[in-house]
Design an enzyme around this catalytic site. Structure first.
Site, PDB file in Angstrom:
ATOM      1  CG  ASP A 110      -7.939  -3.486  -5.551  1.00 45.17           C
ATOM      2  OD1 ASP A 110      -7.129  -3.171  -4.658  1.00 45.17           O
ATOM      3  OD2 ASP A 110      -8.391  -4.645  -5.680  1.00 45.17           O
ATOM      4  CG  HIS A 139      -9.227  -5.017  -1.883  1.00 50.85           C
ATOM      5  ND1 HIS A 139      -8.029  -4.469  -2.240  1.00 50.85           N
ATOM      6  CD2 HIS A 139      -9.232  -5.025  -0.535  1.00 50.85           C
ATOM      7  CE1 HIS A 139      -7.340  -4.141  -1.153  1.00 50.85           C
ATOM      8  NE2 HIS A 139      -8.048  -4.481  -0.098  1.00 50.85           N
ATOM      9  CE1 TYR A 196      -4.116  -1.688   0.210  1.00 53.03           C
ATOM     10  CE2 TYR A 196      -3.239  -2.817   2.139  1.00 53.03           C
ATOM     11  CZ  TYR A 196      -4.209  -2.682   1.168  1.00 53.03           C
ATOM     12  OH  TYR A 196      -5.277  -3.551   1.138  1.00 53.03           O
TER      13      TYR A 196
END
Length: 495
Positions: A275, A367, A247
């Site tokens: 995403d 996700h 991330y």
């Protein structure tokens, strides 16, 4: 260094002066209170006391020594002055421990749903929005992708007397090993990243690392792990292949240091999650509401912007940069020589852009169904994308995805449930379910009529109904048993 009495520590039990004991050492955490990712409340609960029991389940042993300035390390506590306090278990914790003790023997676990059923009994579940996409992820395989078995396949097999020939499924040896981004894997799946492993087991992500190293499976280390990055890498065996899920932090210098450190420690590929620029609506998570110390990832220590009143997911996502875009790809390529993969691609257009930017691969993902509700499943996107270009679940569904063009399949929740329920032994059992004789992978490869991963081709599956979102679906009893529907707001019980 002189010993500090427990009585002296007890005098520092306020926000103005807060000392705690961890592993027999006294620390002054007063200035750290407003910065603690889990909020000051959880630390103040142990102000002037021994906090080791609360600290251990959710921190690496060196977390406090690494992140707290040296002059705040006050010295060892005098063990003769420490009064042992007997922990009083809540009724909820007593019930949970009883359930743990009553778990089915691991020999009775025969499929991945069994792990989820056990984990469901001992852990709270949380997913996203109306969970339409979560259910569609499952239904896409269950209803719309059928296999065409090829039984009359002649295969040469090794025997003690030389070679024999027979029909596939009778005596043949099948090979389910593969390579992922050029690295050998004993399975056509890798362990995908899931956050905060210590919420489910005291050893957290280390269960995955140890089991993966033992069985030759590739693990993707999550940015939002409960264990520190170095603790996970240190648990790997020599030569073990590790990938890193990233991330991207708003502070790119932090991201740069993290990525370069990962490369220095031998990580082979960087999977950048694309995403999640905006957190999906996680209604189960929101109903759980308050996040204490256990709901914060290691990478967030020192971040005072964590939102702790909207559930775990909101708390752990506070540092993620929502402005990530294609223009950042050259920067990533400038800071690392690792393979770069985009995780969360969903369209042929983005797949082609990833190719044009010279990236090593893409992961087709929604996700886990927790971001954009009503988004298409990964396997449905796979049909469109693989028709444009070559692209890089459970055992049977993994074979279907590979036949349709995937290079490998990332498995997250199944392995997470396995260690939440049984620790490292559970993960190893999950690997066994995937591949050992007469179990999932070998059975399905025999029944389909293929000897190795490269023989899995689109003509072996019927995906003609994949884009049809209507039709009769056979009841998926195992999934329906473990799935926990969303709940509405509840009236308070009468006092």
């Amino acid at each position: 260094m002189s010993l500090i009495s427990a009585q002296t520590v007890a005098k520092h039990a306020s926000p103005e002066s807060c000392w705690i004991i961890v592993h027999g050492y006294v620390y002054d955490v007063t200035e750290f209170l407003p910065e603690h990712p889990g909020g000051s409340k959880i630390i103040l609960k142990y102000a002037g006391k021994d906090a080791t029991e609360a600290y251990d389940p959710i921190h690496p042993p060196d977390a406090i020594t690494t992140h707290l300035p040296k002059h705040k390390h006050l010295g060892p506590v005098d063990p003769n002055t420490v009064v042992k306090v007997e922990k009083v278990l809540s009724e909820e914790e007593k019930k949970r421990q009883e359930l743990v003790a009553a778990r089915p023997p691991i020999d009775e676990i025969v499929n991945l749903h069994d792990f989820e059923a056990v984990a469901k009994a001992i852990l709270p579940l949380k997913h996203g929005h109306d969970e339409i996409t979560i259910r569609e992820n499952r239904a896409a395989y269950q209803r719309k992708v059928a296999s065409f078995p090829r039984y009359a396949v002649t295969i040469s097999i090794s025997t003690e007397s030389g070679f024999a020939r027979g029909f596939c499924g009778m005596f043949s040896v099948v090979n389910w090993s593969t390579t992922i981004l050029g690295h050998k894997s004993s399975l056509p799946v890798y362990i995908s990243a899931t956050a905060l492993g210590k919420l489910g087991h005291p050893d957290g992500e280390l269960n995955l690392t140890r089991a993966a190293g033992k069985h030759g499976v590739i693990q993707m280390i999550p940015t939002l792990a409960s264990c520190s990055f170095d603790e996970i890498v240190n648990a790997a065996v020599p030569g073990q292949t590790l990938f890193l899920q990233l991330y991207v932090n708003r502070d790119r210098e932090i991201t740069k240091r993290y990525v370069r450190h990962a490369e220095e420690r031998g990580v082979k590929a960087l999977f950048i999650t694309v995403d999640a620029p905006q957190l999906g609506r996680r209604e189960k998570d929101m109903r759980m509401k308050f996040v204490d110390e256990s709901g914060v990832a290691k990478v967030q220590e020192g971040d005072n912007g964590v939102k702790k009143d909207e559930g775990v997911a909101r708390a752990i996502s506070s540092f993620i940069d929502p402005s990530l875009s294609w223009k950042d790809i050259p920067w990533f390529k400038s800071i690392t020589n690792m393979h770069i993969v985009l995780k969360g691609v969903a369209t042929p257009e983005d797949a082609l852009m990833a190719y044009d930017y010279g990236l090593a691969g893409i992961v087709l993902s929604n996700h886990g169904g927790r971001q954009l509700d009503t988004a298409r499943s990964g396997v449905e996107n796979l049909i469109d994308i693989s028709s444009w270009m070559e692209v890089s679940g459970a055992p049977a569904t993994s074979l279907k995805a590979i036949a349709l063009g995937a290079s490998a399949v990332g498995v997250g929740r199944a392995f997470m449930y396995s260690f939440c329920a049984y620790g490292q032994e559970g993960v190893e059992k999950a690997f066994q379910i995937f591949r050992v004789t007469r179990t999932e992978l070998e059975m399905n490869m025999r029944l389909i009529g293929v000897r190795s991963m490269d023989e899995l081709t689109p003509d072996l599956v019927d995906a003609s109904g994949l884009h049809a979102h209507v039709g009769v679906t056979p009841a998926d009893n195992l999934y329906n048993t473990t799935y926990q529907p969303l709940a509405l707001a509840q009236f308070r019980s009468k006092l």
